[in-house]
Scaffold this active site. Sequence first.
Site, PDB file in Angstrom:
ATOM      1  N   TYR A   1       0.694  -1.758   0.513  1.00 34.13           N
ATOM      2  CA  TYR A   1      -0.145   0.107  -0.260  1.00 34.13           C
ATOM      3  C   TYR A   1       0.662   1.075   0.239  1.00 34.13           C
ATOM      4  CZ  TYR A   1      -2.698   4.496   1.717  1.00 34.13           C
ATOM      5  OH  TYR A   1      -3.318   5.539   1.713  1.00 34.13           O
TER       6      TYR A   1
ATOM      7  N   ASN B   1       1.942  10.268   6.868  1.00 27.85           N
ATOM      8  CA  ASN B   1       1.348   9.970   7.670  1.00 27.85           C
ATOM      9  C   ASN B   1       1.822   9.079   8.572  1.00 27.85           C
ATOM     10  OD1 ASN B   1      -1.091   7.976   7.942  1.00 27.85           O
ATOM     11  ND2 ASN B   1      -0.610   6.948   6.140  1.00 27.85           N
TER      12      ASN B   1
ATOM     13  N   ASN C   1     -12.960   6.473   3.309  1.00 31.63           N
ATOM     14  CA  ASN C   1     -11.567   5.328   3.491  1.00 31.63           C
ATOM     15  C   ASN C   1     -11.343   6.089   4.600  1.00 31.63           C
ATOM     16  OD1 ASN C   1      -9.453   3.681   3.365  1.00 31.63           O
ATOM     17  ND2 ASN C   1      -8.368   5.607   3.531  1.00 31.63           N
TER      18      ASN C   1
ATOM     19  N   GLN D   1     -13.926  31.724  56.033  1.00 26.41           N
ATOM     20  CA  GLN D   1     -14.295  31.436  55.118  1.00 26.41           C
ATOM     21  C   GLN D   1     -14.101  32.556  54.151  1.00 26.41           C
ATOM     22  OE1 GLN D   1     -16.024  26.685  55.250  1.00 26.41           O
ATOM     23  NE2 GLN D   1     -17.693  28.775  54.287  1.00 26.41           N
TER      24      GLN D   1
ATOM     25  N   ASN E   1       1.989   4.329   8.271  1.00 25.90           N
ATOM     26  CA  ASN E   1       1.438   3.195   7.395  1.00 25.90           C
ATOM     27  C   ASN E   1       1.480   2.980   6.114  1.00 25.90           C
ATOM     28  OD1 ASN E   1      -0.612   0.931   7.649  1.00 25.90           O
ATOM     29  ND2 ASN E   1      -1.965   2.404   6.198  1.00 25.90           N
TER      30      ASN E   1
END
Length: 516
Positions: free
Chosen positions: A56, A200, A420, A279, A315
């Site tokens: 790929y 990528n 995709n 407080q 990839n």
Amino acid sequence: MKILVVGEQPLTIEQVVAVAQNQCQVALPTSQQWQSLIQRGADFLDQLLEEEGVIYGVTTGYGDSCLVEIPSHQVHELPLHLSRFHGCGLGQNLDLVTARAVVVTRLCSLARGYSGVSLALLERLVWMLNENIIPVIPSEGSVGASGDLTPLSYIAGALVGERDVYQKKPNQIVPIAQVYAEYQLDALVLRPKEGLALMNGTAVMTAIACLNYKKAEQISLVSSLVTAMNVLALEGNPSHFDEVLFAQKPHQGQQNIAAQLRDWLNSEVQTEHQSPRLQDRYSLRCAPHVIGVYEDSKIWLRQFIENELNSSNDNPLIDPVNLRVLHGGHFYGGHIAQAMDSLKIMIANIADLMDRQLAQLVDHKMNHGLPRNLTGSSQERLPLNHGFKAVQIGVSAWTAEALKQTIAASIFSRSTECHNQDKVSMGTIAARDASRVILLTEQVMAALCCAAVQAIQLRGLSEQLGEVLTQFQHWVLESFTFVEEDRALQHDLQRLVDRFEQFELLNPLDQRLKWN
């Protein structure tokens, strides 16, 4: 300069920031074992190409075009086309510091040896960093999977002799072809897979995350210091930070903030000026609880960011040990997206805390005797002067904008590239959002630094501060002058913001004051 070796040992956030700030040079490992690992990955790719294997992004098109077979005589042109058609980034360019962080982050991933790139490519990235020849990278155009394709294409484009670069200085932008001519260097010819390996991955979002993490550390520190100053200025009750009290709620980061406040407030001022109130308002009393959320989250934030930094995230991966091609989805930036979406909420909450403290300081109805709007004018000139009135409005505006930016980017996944990329991380947008929240909060912090010092001086407490608060006051006064008569404070505020952005407070002032 110190030299950081990239390739064999994992990098830290601090090392990325050091390279980004051009405080050290980088080098590749010289060991035979590492160099063999890099070479085996490149050789394995060559072997597959000779055997006409299907890979790929090497012998196929990209993304949805993965079924398109690339003829063998065109395989070597494919990386160049990838860098070119992704050259559509828009928006503000990443500044030089951020762009340097991106380059070293990408180098860190590729130098792990599982991306199939050549030693020559890694050496060219090292050259860019050491010569401070850094690609100009538009900030917009990434959905965070398949990684930061479009912004990272500007690194690939610069390597092959196209696109622009910062040359030495942040305001000096020239074509990379001109730089190569000056250095008598040829543009790099990308090997098959190298365009994909460069682009990528998650380098942009991770680099921004590293810078954001360190800036968030600084905001946490300064907000704690400002809180201590404001407890004194507002005649607050330091017993709210009691050790036994905080032992009953065992969040370590929250307890650390309370311990810092106890330490910094442990001075003669406190023994001589006991608060008459049981407080204080929440913005003083609960400051450790607000700031402590970030302090307790630092552990997992660092883990997410540094794991991503030290990953092979393109990839396919090329396994140089077992000689396999591994197709997967490591380009997905979900961890950085989660870290940055969470970080921006924590930091915006600190901005809101500071906004509320400033509201107390300027309001004569609740500042316990301080002048209206913290004006330092004489009694005669009091009707004319308005001190920090407009600054408080500005702080409110910056805080509101920071809070508005906190909606999670990661929930806005968009299906892209012919479905995709049908589930994406939005990690880069989350990181950019976090950067914006941090800058707005730095503006808030700059105003609070000035206001807190002004209030301390109005109380006449400057000489009674402990060591750490005295040092902090001196740091602020390097950029700010006590406001007696009204004047424009824009430049005082901007000088402080710039010093935050340059990490000045973190290095080396924090070491001198032992804030780590």
